[in-house]
Structures are given as structure tokens and as C-alpha cells.
Design a protein around this motif. Sequence first.
Motif, PDB file in Angstrom:
ATOM      1  N   ILE A  45       0.835  -1.205   0.000  1.00  0.00           N
ATOM      2  CA  ILE A  45       0.000   0.000   0.000  1.00  0.00           C
ATOM      3  C   ILE A  45       0.867   1.250   0.000  1.00  0.00           C
ATOM      4  N   GLN A  46       1.927   1.251   0.786  1.00  0.00           N
ATOM      5  CA  GLN A  46       2.810   2.418   0.832  1.00  0.00           C
ATOM      6  C   GLN A  46       3.521   2.619  -0.498  1.00  0.00           C
ATOM      7  N   THR A  47       3.899   1.554  -1.167  1.00  0.00           N
ATOM      8  CA  THR A  47       4.547   1.670  -2.484  1.00  0.00           C
ATOM      9  C   THR A  47       3.610   2.311  -3.492  1.00  0.00           C
ATOM     10  N   VAL A  48       2.353   1.883  -3.478  1.00  0.00           N
ATOM     11  CA  VAL A  48       1.376   2.463  -4.399  1.00  0.00           C
ATOM     12  C   VAL A  48       1.119   3.928  -4.053  1.00  0.00           C
ATOM     13  N   LYS A  49       1.085   4.248  -2.764  1.00  0.00           N
ATOM     14  CA  LYS A  49       0.951   5.651  -2.360  1.00  0.00           C
ATOM     15  C   LYS A  49       2.135   6.472  -2.859  1.00  0.00           C
ATOM     16  N   ASP A  50       3.346   5.949  -2.645  1.00  0.00           N
ATOM     17  CA  ASP A  50       4.556   6.670  -3.054  1.00  0.00           C
ATOM     18  C   ASP A  50       4.640   6.847  -4.560  1.00  0.00           C
ATOM     19  N   SER A  51       4.033   5.921  -5.300  1.00  0.00           N
ATOM     20  CA  SER A  51       4.083   6.011  -6.769  1.00  0.00           C
ATOM     21  C   SER A  51       3.257   7.173  -7.298  1.00  0.00           C
ATOM     22  N   GLY A  52       2.285   7.604  -6.518  1.00  0.00           N
ATOM     23  CA  GLY A  52       1.406   8.674  -6.986  1.00  0.00           C
ATOM     24  C   GLY A  52       0.376   8.209  -8.003  1.00  0.00           C
ATOM     25  N   LEU A  53       0.168   6.891  -8.113  1.00  0.00           N
ATOM     26  CA  LEU A  53      -0.845   6.373  -9.040  1.00  0.00           C
ATOM     27  C   LEU A  53      -2.203   6.951  -8.692  1.00  0.00           C
ATOM     28  N   ARG A  54      -2.830   7.578  -9.681  1.00  0.00           N
ATOM     29  CA  ARG A  54      -4.165   8.134  -9.498  1.00  0.00           C
ATOM     30  C   ARG A  54      -5.155   7.310 -10.300  1.00  0.00           C
ATOM     31  N   GLY A  55      -6.374   7.228  -9.810  1.00  0.00           N
ATOM     32  CA  GLY A  55      -7.389   6.402 -10.453  1.00  0.00           C
ATOM     33  C   GLY A  55      -7.533   6.717 -11.922  1.00  0.00           C
ATOM     34  N   ARG A  56      -7.479   5.690 -12.742  1.00  0.00           N
ATOM     35  CA  ARG A  56      -7.523   5.866 -14.189  1.00  0.00           C
ATOM     36  C   ARG A  56      -8.938   5.774 -14.750  1.00  0.00           C
ATOM     37  N   GLY A  58     -11.292   8.114 -14.312  1.00  0.00           N
ATOM     38  CA  GLY A  58     -11.865   9.420 -14.618  1.00  0.00           C
ATOM     39  C   GLY A  58     -11.666  10.444 -13.526  1.00  0.00           C
ATOM     40  N   ALA A  59     -11.897  10.041 -12.274  1.00  0.00           N
ATOM     41  CA  ALA A  59     -11.831  10.996 -11.171  1.00  0.00           C
ATOM     42  C   ALA A  59     -10.398  11.363 -10.806  1.00  0.00           C
ATOM     43  N   GLY A  60      -9.473  10.447 -10.985  1.00  0.00           N
ATOM     44  CA  GLY A  60      -8.073  10.734 -10.693  1.00  0.00           C
ATOM     45  C   GLY A  60      -7.747  10.763  -9.219  1.00  0.00           C
ATOM     46  N   PHE A  61      -8.529  10.051  -8.380  1.00  0.00           N
ATOM     47  CA  PHE A  61      -8.252  10.033  -6.942  1.00  0.00           C
ATOM     48  C   PHE A  61      -7.062   9.106  -6.669  1.00  0.00           C
ATOM     49  N   ASN A 211     -10.772   1.221 -11.086  1.00  0.00           N
ATOM     50  CA  ASN A 211     -10.878   1.022 -12.521  1.00  0.00           C
ATOM     51  C   ASN A 211      -9.913  -0.072 -13.008  1.00  0.00           C
ATOM     52  N   VAL A 212     -10.215  -0.642 -14.157  1.00  0.00           N
ATOM     53  CA  VAL A 212      -9.387  -1.693 -14.755  1.00  0.00           C
ATOM     54  C   VAL A 212      -7.936  -1.239 -14.907  1.00  0.00           C
ATOM     55  N   GLU A 213      -7.741  -0.078 -15.523  1.00  0.00           N
ATOM     56  CA  GLU A 213      -6.379   0.381 -15.800  1.00  0.00           C
ATOM     57  C   GLU A 213      -5.609   0.666 -14.509  1.00  0.00           C
ATOM     58  N   SER A 214      -6.307   1.144 -13.482  1.00  0.00           N
ATOM     59  CA  SER A 214      -5.655   1.406 -12.195  1.00  0.00           C
ATOM     60  C   SER A 214      -5.085   0.112 -11.622  1.00  0.00           C
ATOM     61  N   ILE A 215      -5.917  -0.934 -11.586  1.00  0.00           N
ATOM     62  CA  ILE A 215      -5.484  -2.211 -11.014  1.00  0.00           C
ATOM     63  C   ILE A 215      -4.426  -2.876 -11.883  1.00  0.00           C
ATOM     64  N   ALA A 216      -4.562  -2.769 -13.206  1.00  0.00           N
ATOM     65  CA  ALA A 216      -3.590  -3.390 -14.108  1.00  0.00           C
ATOM     66  C   ALA A 216      -2.230  -2.703 -14.032  1.00  0.00           C
ATOM     67  N   SER A 217      -2.187  -1.478 -13.513  1.00  0.00           N
ATOM     68  CA  SER A 217      -0.917  -0.756 -13.379  1.00  0.00           C
ATOM     69  C   SER A 217      -0.133  -1.180 -12.141  1.00  0.00           C
ATOM     70  N   VAL A 218      -0.798  -1.844 -11.203  1.00  0.00           N
ATOM     71  CA  VAL A 218      -0.168  -2.192  -9.927  1.00  0.00           C
ATOM     72  C   VAL A 218       0.997  -3.171 -10.077  1.00  0.00           C
ATOM     73  N   PRO A 219       0.895  -4.250 -10.878  1.00  0.00           N
ATOM     74  CA  PRO A 219       2.038  -5.165 -10.985  1.00  0.00           C
ATOM     75  C   PRO A 219       3.329  -4.490 -11.416  1.00  0.00           C
TER      76      PRO A 219
END
Length: 443
Positions: A45-56, A58-61, A211-219
Motif C-alpha cells: 500500500i505504501q509503495t502504491v501511495k509513493d508512486s502517486g498512481l491516481r485512479g484511471r 476518470g476521477a483521478g483520486f 478502474n481496470v487500468e488502475s489495477i492493471a498498473s499495480v504489478p
Amino acid sequence: MTSPLTPVLSDTWDADQSWTLETYRAHGGYGALAKALDLEPAEIIQTVKDSGLRGRGGAGFPTGMKWGFLPPDDGGPRYLVVNADESEPGTCKDIPLMMAAPHSLIEGVAITSYAIGCTHAFIYVRGEVVHVYRRLLNAVQEAYDAGLLGKNALGEGVDLDVTVHAGAGAYICGEETALLDSLEGRRGQPRLKPPFPAVAGLYARPTVVNNVESIASVPAIVERGADWFTSMGTEKSAGFGLFSLSGHVVRPGQYEAPLGITLRELLDMAGGVRPGHELKFWTPGGSSTPLFTAEHLDVPLDYESVGAAGSMLGTRALQIFDDSVCVVRAVARWTEFYAHESCGKCTPCREGTFWLEQVLARIENGTGVPEDLDVLLDVCENILGRAFCALGDGATSPITSSVQLFREEYEAHITGGGCPFDRAAAELFERKRPAVAGSEVEG
């Protein structure tokens, strides 16, 4: 020019049978899952936070922040729901991703589920895309057969079941709480918030909806690290994304590039607007975002820059319209869509979209009056910020922005008795108008 494309999600799309587990593993697939299972969930979770990945979607959260909203584990179930109900006009990135590389999504689901303590995840797919639904089902079965899902996944003592659910084809189910109601077997309508899904989501249990793209970006983030991800994009809009170019462009398709790229750069790679025509207007994030024109070609396509220019990045659905297109007709078609897809739960959206559709049809078919423009804007103002969910707001965006940018074109429809881009239709409307007016008087 030097291509700024950064194929990550789309890297294997052109491989032979890219959708199979064998091909995905041959390109390093599920390596990130093995790495993730050696980490503590909090580290992921911290790695994903540090990456700055925002929801893909539409909202970008911020994605990692959304995961962090889950309450402490109380021993009960918690869920991950992947929003694959891609329905926004112009948006076409998740469907090709699931078709070409479904295992990138499934691996992302497995990593995310481990990180948030979920043992049953759901992928909610738009019902019309039966081919995508079948491909996901096959990919999930492959993962089960290989021991990547199910009991004791990868021999690491982690349990995870994944259910692929086909929706009934309602645009409103792209809204996360309406999706949850649909998934529970009820009519898809938005829920009142709070409580938010993180607290009381699917079956009233803590739920993450991504979103699909958000989760697919995690690996890729887990495999290569947060610093790698933040090396692309901008300071506040990190990483890469799929930009969907459609419409009047020579080579439409998916262009995966860092956030912050401009439409001018993307058009250069896509061969430009079709020969013999010039760019008239375009959408930066699908039909529910305010329109841009050629003046905005150099706006960086990141959340902050697009917002500062008066629109929203949304789903990066770049619909390109050249000078042959009637903006009134295009906006009227979108408005018909939103009026049809309104769930009817709240009055501003249910009644407002109906009247927007009627007024635009009147303007487009040549029977509009000058006061109609004020009526349009007034109805939009009474919908904006007053609807139960974002559908109402999205329905107003193309109308208000197009009147602002192309008011003279709306006025030409009214004063000319029809669409100036369709001379034959305009002449026909002009011949019919006296007869129509006479019949109304006689009646």
C-alpha cells in the motif's frame, strides 16, 4: 519526431496469443505477484501511495490513499471490485486491455487483494461486450488451474477467489455505488454517501472499487518500484496512461504515454487529422468533459493542466472532430445518450436531461427560437451540482462548453432554419416550416 510512448500495459499486445497465460508468463507475468507475497500488505500500500498512481477511471483520486481508507480489520470479509463497466462515449481503453492482456488485470487483482486483505474479488464487466467477458472467464480459469488463484495461491497460504460478473448494460453502473447495487442483484442506482464504499460497500462490508487500468498498473509498480513510476508523467500526475484517439484521425487507436503529453504530440504520431480537413473541437476525457479546440493542442494532458484550461482529463478519451462536423448535432447525440441512461432517481437529472434533449432537437431540426439558448444554459445551471451523482453534471459539460465556444453555430441553426452543415436538410426544413406552423394554428 522521437516517440515519447512508454508501452507498459500495452507492451505485449502484439505478441502471439497475448491473452494466454503462457504468453503473459513468457514476458515476466506474475513475477510481481510472487514479489508482492514476500512483502507485508502495508508495504505494498505504501509503495502504491509513493508512486502517486491516481485512479484511471476518470476521477483521478490517489489509488493508494483510497486503499488506506479501509477501516481496521474486524475479522469479517472485505472486497475488491474492479469497475470494468466502460460506457462513456469515446472511452475505449479498458476493453482492448482486457482483450489483449487479461492476465495483467488478474495479477493486479491478486496483488491488490493481498494488500487490502480481500479473499474474494469481483470484476464487473459491461454486459454488451460478451467477447471480453468470455476472455476474462477463460483467463481466470487459467489462473485457477495454474494455482495462481484459489486456495493457497502460489503455495503462500493466501486464498483468493475472483468472480467475473456481467452487468446489464447500464451506463449508470459505471458510478461505483450503482455498480455495487447492481452486483448485489438490485437495480443499479447511486447510493447516498456517506457511508462510502470503503466503510460499507458490497454487502455492507468495506470495499475498494477501482478502474481496470488502475489495477492493471499495480504489478508494474510493485515489480519496478515507485521511483520508476514517478520518473514518468508530471509531479502531481505521475506515470503513464492509455490515450484513446478516435474520430477524424488518420491512425486511431490506443497510445500509451506519460501523463503530460499533448494532443499535438499524439496527433503527430497518429498521422494528424484526416487529409483535407482541420481540427475543429475535441474531448480530452470523453463526452462528459468540456470541449477543447485547436487552441488547446499544447495543453499538457495531466489532471492539473487540463483542469486549469477549463476541462477534465477524465478517461483520456480523445475524440477528434474536424471542420465537417456540426457541433450542435454532436452535442445533441451525446445529450440523447445521457437522457436515455439517466436512472431517474433524482429530479434534476431525470427532468433536466429530458428537456435538454428536447431543446437541442428543436435547434438542430430548424424549429428553434433565440430564447432556446438561454433555456439550455438555464437548465444546465439547474442540473449542475444538484444531481445525485456525476451523470447530471457530465450531461451539462458538452452543452455549456460548446455554447461558449461555438455560440454562432447554434445561432446559425436558429436563424437559418436548420443545420448549416446540411444544406439539403436546411432547405427541407425551410419548406416545411410554414405548413407546420399553419397546422399548429389550425389545431
